[in-house]
Design a protein around this motif. Structure first.
Motif, mmCIF file in Angstrom:
data_model
loop_
_atom_site.group_PDB
_atom_site.id
_atom_site.type_symbol
_atom_site.label_atom_id
_atom_site.label_comp_id
_atom_site.label_asym_id
_atom_site.label_seq_id
_atom_site.Cartn_x
_atom_site.Cartn_y
_atom_site.Cartn_z
ATOM 1 N N LYS A 171 -25.127 -5.126 -4.023
ATOM 2 C CA LYS A 171 -24.032 -4.463 -4.749
ATOM 3 C C LYS A 171 -24.440 -3.069 -5.239
ATOM 4 N N ILE A 172 -25.752 -2.749 -5.178
ATOM 5 C CA ILE A 172 -26.248 -1.467 -5.717
ATOM 6 C C ILE A 172 -26.792 -0.636 -4.557
ATOM 7 N N ARG A 173 -26.169 0.530 -4.298
ATOM 8 C CA ARG A 173 -26.486 1.293 -3.078
ATOM 9 C C ARG A 173 -27.968 1.658 -2.954
ATOM 10 N N LYS A 174 -28.592 2.093 -4.044
ATOM 11 C CA LYS A 174 -29.984 2.560 -3.913
ATOM 12 C C LYS A 174 -30.918 1.427 -3.480
ATOM 13 N N PHE A 175 -30.550 0.166 -3.812
ATOM 14 C CA PHE A 175 -31.322 -0.986 -3.307
ATOM 15 C C PHE A 175 -30.811 -1.424 -1.935
ATOM 16 N N ARG A 176 -29.481 -1.500 -1.803
ATOM 17 C CA ARG A 176 -28.891 -1.958 -0.539
ATOM 18 C C ARG A 176 -29.365 -1.087 0.628
ATOM 19 N N GLU A 177 -29.372 0.238 0.397
ATOM 20 C CA GLU A 177 -29.785 1.164 1.466
ATOM 21 C C GLU A 177 -31.243 1.593 1.317
ATOM 22 N N SER A 178 -31.914 1.078 0.289
ATOM 23 C CA SER A 178 -33.349 1.285 0.109
ATOM 24 C C SER A 178 -33.726 2.764 0.104
ATOM 25 N N VAL A 179 -33.282 3.481 -0.934
ATOM 26 C CA VAL A 179 -33.621 4.899 -1.094
ATOM 27 C C VAL A 179 -34.092 5.157 -2.521
ATOM 28 N N PRO A 180 -34.923 6.199 -2.716
ATOM 29 C CA PRO A 180 -35.337 6.553 -4.089
ATOM 30 C C PRO A 180 -34.139 7.039 -4.906
ATOM 31 N N ASP A 181 -34.220 6.864 -6.234
ATOM 32 C CA ASP A 181 -33.127 7.291 -7.127
ATOM 33 C C ASP A 181 -32.758 8.756 -6.907
#
Length: 402
Positions: A114-124
């Protein structure tokens, strides 16, 4: 799928080098593939693809495994267990996988989707910057596309063969390819394979080059007999394409600050049968000044963040820093201002990057045109991965007034 101990050990060793020592994923994988002569293509494929997969999803998997960098070997095994569980692979009863909470892993995965930065695995910082420049919806679509594995695309070298002949030659080797609409020199492999061992490659029939990258040389509008300068030539992917478009007639001067890259270009040019290329390392400003007002066409394939090519360089997500992007934008501006002076009146210039950020692309071109009234804007092209299915790219064609 059954996990084999020696392949898993190789993958874990590689991940430790990439995550903890800052080693480049492609170099690490190259070394890993030479580790055991008994490995077949399926074994090597497992090591390469698993390594890249875990690098690509590092933030997501580390969050689920509840581990933080620098990772211990045991923590890498925990990340590996997360990867295997989410792939539906049965974990063998090795000590590394004892007490792996498989149900909890799947539950945590569902939460983090549900959280893009985790779902797409990118730094903040990357998530914030790209959302700011591209907007929420566009960035969400683009990063999802950039997280897919890049396909293998070949560029047919028309100095040596034709698309039909190459397609047929590869088909005889059980390498099935397909043409790509609107990409006149491209053939896409239907299944991944090591094409570098083929005679077709060794004899210069093709280069491996993403379809988006193949648009750049075409965009420069070169003709046989012209004087063309490729200012940031590197190992020469686009230089070689220019040579084929010019039918080996005229002159291409390939410049770069790294002489070792130009040596690689010489080797590739020989294989490709491209004889109209001269390499010149930029050892001082004299090299540039001697070429002021001399070129019919100038290509500036500028150094950039590389955010458009994350599909093939997933470790760049973890190596790239916001300060680098700020610094590279200054470099881009300086290069555009200096190297544009090599275009003769009536000549044309292409400024290109493999970035998706407007601040590295349209904004650079606008700032340049605002302060260089002797250039006019002709056209530009923004290539986004989620629309094209290939790398993200930008290119702008400018003309110098007579």
């Amino acid at each position: 799928m059954r996990l084999h101990r020696n392949l898993c050990f190789a993958t874990v060793d590689g991940l430790l080098q990439i995550f903890n020592e800052g080693a480049y994923a492609d170099k690490v994988v190259q070394q890993l593939l030479k580790r055991d002569k008994r490995w077949g293509s399926r074994d090597r494929g497992f090591v390469a693809e698993t390594t890249y997969d875990i690098v690509r999803w590092k933030r997501l998997y580390a969050e689920i495994a509840n581990v933080k960098e620098p990772f211990s070997r045991d923590e890498i095994w925990r990340i590996f267990a997360v990867w295997a569980t989410l792939k539906g692979i049965k974990l063998p009863d090795w000590s590394y996988f004892e007490n792996t909470p498989q149900r909890k892993i799947k539950g945590r995965f569902d939460e983090l989707l549900k959280i893009r930065k985790f779902r797409e695995s990118v730094p903040d910082w990357m998530d914030d910057l790209c959302e700011k420049e591209l907007g929420n919806d566009l960035w969400s679509k683009e990063i999802a596309a950039l997280n897919k594995q890049a396909e293998v695309v070949l560029r047919v070298n028309t100095l040596k063969t034709t698309k039909e002949k190459l397609k047929s030659e590869l088909f005889d080797l059980d390498l099935d390819t397909e043409e790509i609409k609107d990409y006149p020199y491209a053939l896409k492999l239907k299944e991944r394979a090591n094409v570098f061992v083929t005679d077709a490659f060794k004899n210069g029939g093709f280069e491996v080059q993403d379809a988006s990258s193949q648009l750049v040389a075409d965009f420069l509008d070169v003709k046989p007999g012209m004087k063309v300068i490729d200012t940031c030539a590197g190992a020469g992917g686009k230089t070689l394409h220019l040579a084929s478009l010019m039918e080996n007639k005229g002159q291409i001067i390939a410049l770069d600050i790294y002489a070792n890259k130009l040596n690689e270009l010489k080797r590739r040019a020989k294989r490709a049968g491209a004889f109209n290329i001269e390499t010149r390392p930029i050892e001082s400003t004299k090299v540039i000044k001697k070429l002021y007002d001399k070129a019919d066409r100038v290509l500036i394939d500028a150094p950039c963040s590389g955010l458009g090519v994350l599909r093939r360089n997933p470790d760049a997500k973890w190596k790239l820093q916001p300060e680098f992007i700020e610094n590279i934008k200054k470099t881009q501006s300086e290069i555009l201002s200096t190297y544009s002076r090599m275009v003769k009146p009536g000549g044309k210039l292409v400024y290109a990057t493999c970035s998706i950020l407007p601040s590295e692309n349209q904004d650079q071109v606008k700032n340049f045109l605002d302060s260089n009234k002797d250039f006019t804007f002709v056209k530009d092209k923004k290539v986004l991965s989620h629309k094209s299915g290939f790398d993200g790219f930008y290119m702008a064609l400018l003309e110098k007034k007579n």
